[in-house]
Design a protein around this motif. Structure first.
Motif: not given
Length: 88
Positions: A17, A21-23, A25
């Motif tokens: 992540e 640079g992001r979540r 799922r």
């Protein structure tokens, strides 16, 4: 004391992540790896009791790691279920 196999799945997800640079799922991991969503969920909850080769390979490919980066042996783990059985 009984050694236990532990997983570093959450650590690897967190590292990925940060890198992207992001979540990420759970359903994304399931879709990309081809691993069943319920299995991914168990890994995320650190509730893994069996380690199937295709799942290990899929996760190692996804994270770009080796099995030793994903799993480790906790030599100091206490098996409380065994202790409880001994008391009966």
């Amino acid at each position: 004391m009984v050694a236990k196999i532990r997983v570093r799945f959450l650590e690897l997800v967190a590292q990925k992540e940060i890198k992207i640079g992001r979540r990420i799922r759970a359903n994304e991991i399931a879709m990309v790896t081809g691993v069943n969503a319920a299995t991914v969920s168990r890994w995320l909850k650190n509730d893994v009791t069996k380690f199937e080769a295709p799942v290990l390979v899929a996760f190692c490919r996804y994270f770009g790691c080796e099995i030793g980066d994903l799993l480790y042996i906790d030599w100091e783990a206490e098996d409380t279920s065994q202790e409880n059985e001994d008391e009966d």
